[in-house]
Design a protein around this motif. Structure first.
Motif, PDB file in Angstrom:
ATOM      1  N   ALA A 134      -8.296  -5.254   3.882  1.00 58.55           N
ATOM      2  CA  ALA A 134      -7.475  -4.589   4.898  1.00 58.55           C
ATOM      3  C   ALA A 134      -6.288  -3.874   4.267  1.00 58.55           C
ATOM      4  CB  ALA A 134      -6.996  -5.612   5.930  1.00 58.55           C
ATOM      5  N   ALA A 135      -5.661  -4.532   3.301  1.00 59.49           N
ATOM      6  CA  ALA A 135      -4.528  -3.909   2.618  1.00 59.49           C
ATOM      7  C   ALA A 135      -4.964  -2.670   1.854  1.00 59.49           C
ATOM      8  CB  ALA A 135      -3.858  -4.917   1.688  1.00 59.49           C
ATOM      9  N   GLU A 136      -6.117  -2.766   1.167  1.00 60.13           N
ATOM     10  CA  GLU A 136      -6.629  -1.614   0.416  1.00 60.13           C
ATOM     11  C   GLU A 136      -6.949  -0.445   1.345  1.00 60.13           C
ATOM     12  OE1 GLU A 136      -7.019  -0.995  -2.784  1.00 60.13           O
ATOM     13  OE2 GLU A 136      -6.293  -2.933  -3.502  1.00 60.13           O
ATOM     14  N   LEU A 137      -7.377  -0.736   2.559  1.00 58.12           N
ATOM     15  CA  LEU A 137      -7.731   0.292   3.528  1.00 58.12           C
ATOM     16  C   LEU A 137      -6.518   0.839   4.284  1.00 58.12           C
ATOM     17  CD1 LEU A 137     -10.963  -1.396   4.950  1.00 58.12           C
ATOM     18  CD2 LEU A 137     -10.871   0.682   3.550  1.00 58.12           C
ATOM     19  N   GLY A 138      -5.355   0.257   4.024  1.00 59.82           N
ATOM     20  CA  GLY A 138      -4.138   0.734   4.667  1.00 59.82           C
ATOM     21  C   GLY A 138      -3.880   0.178   6.051  1.00 59.82           C
ATOM     22  N   TYR A 139      -4.618  -0.866   6.439  1.00 55.43           N
ATOM     23  CA  TYR A 139      -4.475  -1.403   7.788  1.00 55.43           C
ATOM     24  C   TYR A 139      -3.139  -2.097   8.021  1.00 55.43           C
ATOM     25  CZ  TYR A 139      -9.531  -0.626   8.276  1.00 55.43           C
ATOM     26  OH  TYR A 139     -10.784  -0.074   8.333  1.00 55.43           O
ATOM     27  N   TYR A 140      -2.443  -2.479   6.950  1.00 49.78           N
ATOM     28  CA  TYR A 140      -1.162  -3.160   7.103  1.00 49.78           C
ATOM     29  C   TYR A 140       0.036  -2.243   6.823  1.00 49.78           C
ATOM     30  CZ  TYR A 140      -3.932  -7.473   7.042  1.00 49.78           C
ATOM     31  OH  TYR A 140      -4.834  -8.472   7.324  1.00 49.78           O
ATOM     32  N   ASP A 141      -0.227  -0.969   6.584  1.00 47.80           N
ATOM     33  CA  ASP A 141       0.851  -0.066   6.185  1.00 47.80           C
ATOM     34  C   ASP A 141       1.950   0.035   7.237  1.00 47.80           C
ATOM     35  OD1 ASP A 141      -0.501   0.383   3.869  1.00 47.80           O
ATOM     36  OD2 ASP A 141      -1.132   2.430   4.335  1.00 47.80           O
ATOM     37  N   LYS A 142       1.570   0.035   8.511  1.00 41.47           N
ATOM     38  CA  LYS A 142       2.549   0.162   9.592  1.00 41.47           C
ATOM     39  C   LYS A 142       2.936  -1.189  10.183  1.00 41.47           C
ATOM     40  CE  LYS A 142       0.989   4.783  10.944  1.00 41.47           C
ATOM     41  NZ  LYS A 142       0.454   5.641  12.035  1.00 41.47           N
ATOM     42  N   ALA A 143       2.396  -2.251   9.622  1.00 44.10           N
ATOM     43  CA  ALA A 143       2.593  -3.578  10.209  1.00 44.10           C
ATOM     44  C   ALA A 143       3.690  -4.386   9.549  1.00 44.10           C
ATOM     45  CB  ALA A 143       1.281  -4.365  10.151  1.00 44.10           C
ATOM     46  N   GLU A 144       4.362  -3.778   8.555  1.00 45.47           N
ATOM     47  CA  GLU A 144       5.429  -4.494   7.854  1.00 45.47           C
ATOM     48  C   GLU A 144       4.916  -5.775   7.198  1.00 45.47           C
ATOM     49  OE1 GLU A 144       8.337  -3.139   7.415  1.00 45.47           O
ATOM     50  OE2 GLU A 144       7.895  -1.452   8.707  1.00 45.47           O
ATOM     51  N   ILE A 145       3.686  -5.714   6.676  1.00 44.49           N
ATOM     52  CA  ILE A 145       3.085  -6.850   5.987  1.00 44.49           C
ATOM     53  C   ILE A 145       2.797  -6.453   4.548  1.00 44.49           C
ATOM     54  CG2 ILE A 145       1.041  -8.333   5.799  1.00 44.49           C
ATOM     55  CD1 ILE A 145       0.802  -8.199   8.842  1.00 44.49           C
ATOM     56  N   LYS A 146       3.283  -7.237   3.616  1.00 42.07           N
ATOM     57  CA  LYS A 146       3.025  -7.028   2.197  1.00 42.07           C
ATOM     58  C   LYS A 146       2.291  -8.251   1.657  1.00 42.07           C
ATOM     59  CE  LYS A 146       5.333  -6.588  -2.295  1.00 42.07           C
ATOM     60  NZ  LYS A 146       6.643  -6.568  -2.996  1.00 42.07           N
ATOM     61  N   LEU A 147       1.160  -8.040   1.014  1.00 42.14           N
ATOM     62  CA  LEU A 147       0.401  -9.128   0.401  1.00 42.14           C
ATOM     63  C   LEU A 147       0.778  -9.261  -1.066  1.00 42.14           C
ATOM     64  CD1 LEU A 147      -3.209  -8.617   1.825  1.00 42.14           C
ATOM     65  CD2 LEU A 147      -1.348  -9.989   2.761  1.00 42.14           C
ATOM     66  N   GLU A 148       0.877 -10.496  -1.522  1.00 46.19           N
ATOM     67  CA  GLU A 148       1.204 -10.750  -2.929  1.00 46.19           C
ATOM     68  C   GLU A 148       0.255 -11.792  -3.502  1.00 46.19           C
ATOM     69  OE1 GLU A 148       4.822 -12.466  -5.771  1.00 46.19           O
ATOM     70  OE2 GLU A 148       5.229 -12.001  -3.654  1.00 46.19           O
ATOM     71  N   ASN A 149      -0.559 -11.362  -4.452  1.00 49.58           N
ATOM     72  CA  ASN A 149      -1.486 -12.264  -5.139  1.00 49.58           C
ATOM     73  C   ASN A 149      -0.706 -13.042  -6.200  1.00 49.58           C
ATOM     74  OD1 ASN A 149      -3.443 -13.471  -6.722  1.00 49.58           O
ATOM     75  ND2 ASN A 149      -4.732 -11.654  -6.889  1.00 49.58           N
ATOM     76  N   VAL A 150      -0.675 -14.366  -6.069  1.00 51.13           N
ATOM     77  CA  VAL A 150       0.106 -15.185  -7.003  1.00 51.13           C
ATOM     78  C   VAL A 150      -0.784 -16.009  -7.938  1.00 51.13           C
ATOM     79  CG1 VAL A 150       2.138 -15.287  -5.516  1.00 51.13           C
ATOM     80  CG2 VAL A 150       0.362 -17.032  -5.272  1.00 51.13           C
ATOM     81  N   GLY A 151      -2.073 -15.645  -8.009  1.00 55.92           N
ATOM     82  CA  GLY A 151      -2.959 -16.369  -8.918  1.00 55.92           C
ATOM     83  C   GLY A 151      -4.304 -16.628  -8.292  1.00 55.92           C
ATOM     84  N   TYR A 152      -5.068 -17.512  -8.926  1.00 57.39           N
ATOM     85  CA  TYR A 152      -6.403 -17.848  -8.456  1.00 57.39           C
ATOM     86  C   TYR A 152      -6.457 -19.289  -7.945  1.00 57.39           C
ATOM     87  CZ  TYR A 152      -8.452 -13.707 -10.716  1.00 57.39           C
ATOM     88  OH  TYR A 152      -8.786 -12.428 -11.088  1.00 57.39           O
ATOM     89  N   ALA A 153      -7.345 -19.519  -6.992  1.00 58.61           N
ATOM     90  CA  ALA A 153      -7.654 -20.877  -6.542  1.00 58.61           C
ATOM     91  C   ALA A 153      -9.062 -21.212  -7.016  1.00 58.61           C
ATOM     92  CB  ALA A 153      -7.573 -20.987  -5.025  1.00 58.61           C
ATOM     93  N   THR A 154      -9.235 -22.392  -7.578  1.00 61.56           N
ATOM     94  CA  THR A 154     -10.573 -22.814  -7.993  1.00 61.56           C
ATOM     95  C   THR A 154     -11.427 -23.188  -6.789  1.00 61.56           C
ATOM     96  OG1 THR A 154      -9.791 -25.088  -8.305  1.00 61.56           O
ATOM     97  CG2 THR A 154      -9.781 -23.637 -10.229  1.00 61.56           C
TER      98      THR A 154
END
Length: 324
Positions: A43-63
């Motif tokens: 969704a973030a890559e597609l721009g669906y959150y651009d107007k929603a004031e939502i920022k995603l932050e990848n902080v690592g991997y989960a096993t």
């Protein structure tokens, strides 16, 4: 009663108009999964959150899912993603989580598949008793799918020996005969496709044989976060659900986006060609059976008290009144 009131309040908040201006930008930290991207990442890559004031932050991997739930409970991330049974166990243990949207589903296109080598004597579920099965983590979907498969075949639910092997190594441990079976989860179709392409392995069963078509797991949020950010919670779910539909309707374009994401992470972008989709029903939202099936299983096993968990109180929003 308080839980029901809170659930109804959330449902009202999530059904309000999508044109409301959001008051503040929020950052949602999450743990990624090797070999794939979640619907909210898409969704973030597609721009669906651009107007929603939502920022995603990848902080690592989960096993595995349980690890992400621990991180969510501890406050180091704002969302977790885990198999439904793991989510329910966590909630029963005292964590006030809500199921935001189904991270994946299982159907005839996307499913978890249990593989053996071509020369293996294992032919069916009844043959897995006493055998060693590689899964990505314990206490999550593959663990419970095995337990349910054994139960349905009249075998003790702990008759198989499960060992933890990271997704990228599932093929290796099977081909080197360190395990009898490798279980590729519905979220690991890229690894499954790569292994199948090389040949020499065969499937003995998949989780749709055992569970039918159902949500495999959920992205979950803390209820206090939803209470504090109701508009962003609505926008987050709407964007992810829209992305799930996009992936189903545009598989080729989704594979391009996945390959780009894998490349940026330093993973193998060629895996993207094996992406089969998320396996989630149209509309991207759950129905009560997605939760209730596993509540019934956990109650049957004595892992949770009967009546302690109610599906409609756990789901943030559903795709309708249907329980099928």
């Amino acid at each position: 009663m308080k839980a029901l009131v809170r659930s109804l309040t959330l449902a009202v908040l999530l059904s309000t108009t999508s044109h409301l201006a959001l008051a503040e930008e929020v950052t949602i930290r999450f743990l990624a999964s090797h070999g794939g991207i979640s619907a909210h990442e898409l969704a973030a890559e597609l721009g669906y959150y651009d107007k929603a004031e939502i920022k995603l932050e990848n902080v690592g991997y989960a096993t595995g899912g349980p690890e992400s739930l621990i991180a969510l409970a501890g406050g180091s991330v704002e969302l977790g993603s885990a198999a439904t049974a793991a989510v329910l166990n966590s909630i029963a243990g005292g964590n006030d989580f809500v199921a935001a949207y189904p991270s994946n589903g299982i159907n005839d296109e996307a499913q978890s598949i249990f593989y053996v080598l071509d020369d293996s004597p294992i032919k069916s579920i009844k043959d897995i008793a006493g055998k060693t099965i590689a899964v990505n983590t314990l206490g999550a979907h593959l663990d419970y799918a095995v337990r349910e498969a054994l139960h349905q075949n009249g075998l003790p639910q702990d008759a198989a020996n499960l060992i933890v092997v990271p997704g990228p190594q599932l093929e290796q441990v099977l081909r080197s005969r360190q395990v009898d079976i490798s279980a590729f989860g519905y979220w690991q179709t890229t690894f499954e496709g790569a292994a199948r392409e090389k040949g020499g392995i065969r499937a003995i069963f998949d989780d749709t044989d055992v569970l039918g078509e159902i949500a495999g797991g959920f992205v979950v949020l803390r209820r206090d976060w939803v209470d504090a950010h109701p508009e962003q919670a609505r926008a987050f779910v709407e964007g992810a659900a829209k992305a799930l539909d996009y992936a189903r309707e545009n598989p080729a374009e989704t594979r391009v986006i996945l390959a780009k994401a894998l490349q940026e992470r330093g993973e193998n972008p060629d895996l993207a060609k094996h992406f089969k989709g998320y396996g989630v029903r149209a509309g991207g939202l759950p129905v009560e059976r997605d939760i209730q099936f596993w509540i019934d299983v956990l109650e049957r096993e004595g892992r949770i008290e009967a009546g302690k968990l109610v599906a409609k109180d756990i789901l943030l929003v559903t795709g309708g009144a249907s329980t099928n």
